[in-house]
Design a protein around this motif. Sequence first.
Motif, PDB file in Angstrom:
ATOM      1  N   ALA A 165       1.912   1.611  -3.576  1.00 12.29           N
ATOM      2  CA  ALA A 165       0.793   2.095  -4.388  1.00 12.29           C
ATOM      3  C   ALA A 165       0.593   3.596  -4.204  1.00 12.29           C
ATOM      4  CB  ALA A 165      -0.486   1.347  -4.025  1.00 12.29           C
ATOM      5  N   LEU A 197      -2.158  -2.672  -5.362  1.00 11.53           N
ATOM      6  CA  LEU A 197      -3.470  -2.659  -4.705  1.00 11.53           C
ATOM      7  C   LEU A 197      -4.161  -4.014  -4.849  1.00 11.53           C
ATOM      8  CD1 LEU A 197      -4.824   0.875  -5.759  1.00 11.53           C
ATOM      9  CD2 LEU A 197      -4.147   0.149  -3.465  1.00 11.53           C
ATOM     10  N   GLN A 234       0.822  -1.208   0.000  1.00  9.21           N
ATOM     11  CA  GLN A 234       0.000   0.000   0.000  1.00  9.21           C
ATOM     12  C   GLN A 234       0.858   1.262   0.000  1.00  9.21           C
ATOM     13  OE1 GLN A 234      -2.992  -0.376   3.098  1.00  9.21           O
ATOM     14  NE2 GLN A 234      -4.237  -1.665   1.776  1.00  9.21           N
ATOM     15  N   VAL A 291     -10.185  -1.692  -0.993  1.00  2.00           N
ATOM     16  CA  VAL A 291      -8.964  -1.783  -1.805  1.00  2.00           C
ATOM     17  C   VAL A 291      -9.325  -2.095  -3.255  1.00  2.00           C
ATOM     18  CG1 VAL A 291      -6.778  -2.982  -2.157  1.00  2.00           C
ATOM     19  CG2 VAL A 291      -7.576  -2.497   0.168  1.00  2.00           C
TER      20      VAL A 291
END
Length: 224
Positions: free
Chosen positions: A97, A110, A94, A129
Amino acid sequence: MSDAEHMSRKELLQPNRMEKKLYAFVDHAYRKKRLYIGAGVAVITLIIGIWGGWQFVQSQRVNQANLFHIARAKLSNPALSEQERFSQGIAALQEFAKSESSSVLSVLALMESGEAYARQSKNEEAIPVFEDVIKHPEATIFLRNAARLSLSALFEELQRWDEAEMMIEGIDISSWDDVRWRALARIAILKGESEQAKKLLEKLLETVPESVFRQEAETLLLTL
């Protein structure tokens, strides 16, 4: 006697048409040398700029790929416990991302983190998500549809049938028809709507006879 023998020495020494054009060009180039030098420098600068930009882009792509690999490797790091792999892997993906949001790799990060949540049966954490994947500006059609399928499966587990069907209906590409009908048939079976499931499976077999889901569809029809 040939024509050349009749020509005077002066005539023989005169430049021909091609030579005259060459002399004129050389004279023009000399008088406009600053212009030509400037144009040449500009062209060379442009070529160097394009090459440097291409090299930079390639370097950025390699760097992004390396960072993505490092982030997802935490999910399978044997030196960590299962819980540590899960928590550190999710956090790393994350973070990647977020930091590389303009890259397609951020969408893959993700997807990986959403799937990791789903494997841990953390459906409520996985849902937003996958929703982020669908909304992501760099997500490809394939990744958006894959996210819709994942969301539909999560909504099925939570028995949120309307939302599950809505996700599947969002897949509106003809090449995914058999995937859509198979998923909708599965939802119909879970809801106890056998006739609807039968219609969807028959449609799949009739419309996409070469589907990879053909055998599964035929088996399901025997049970309905």
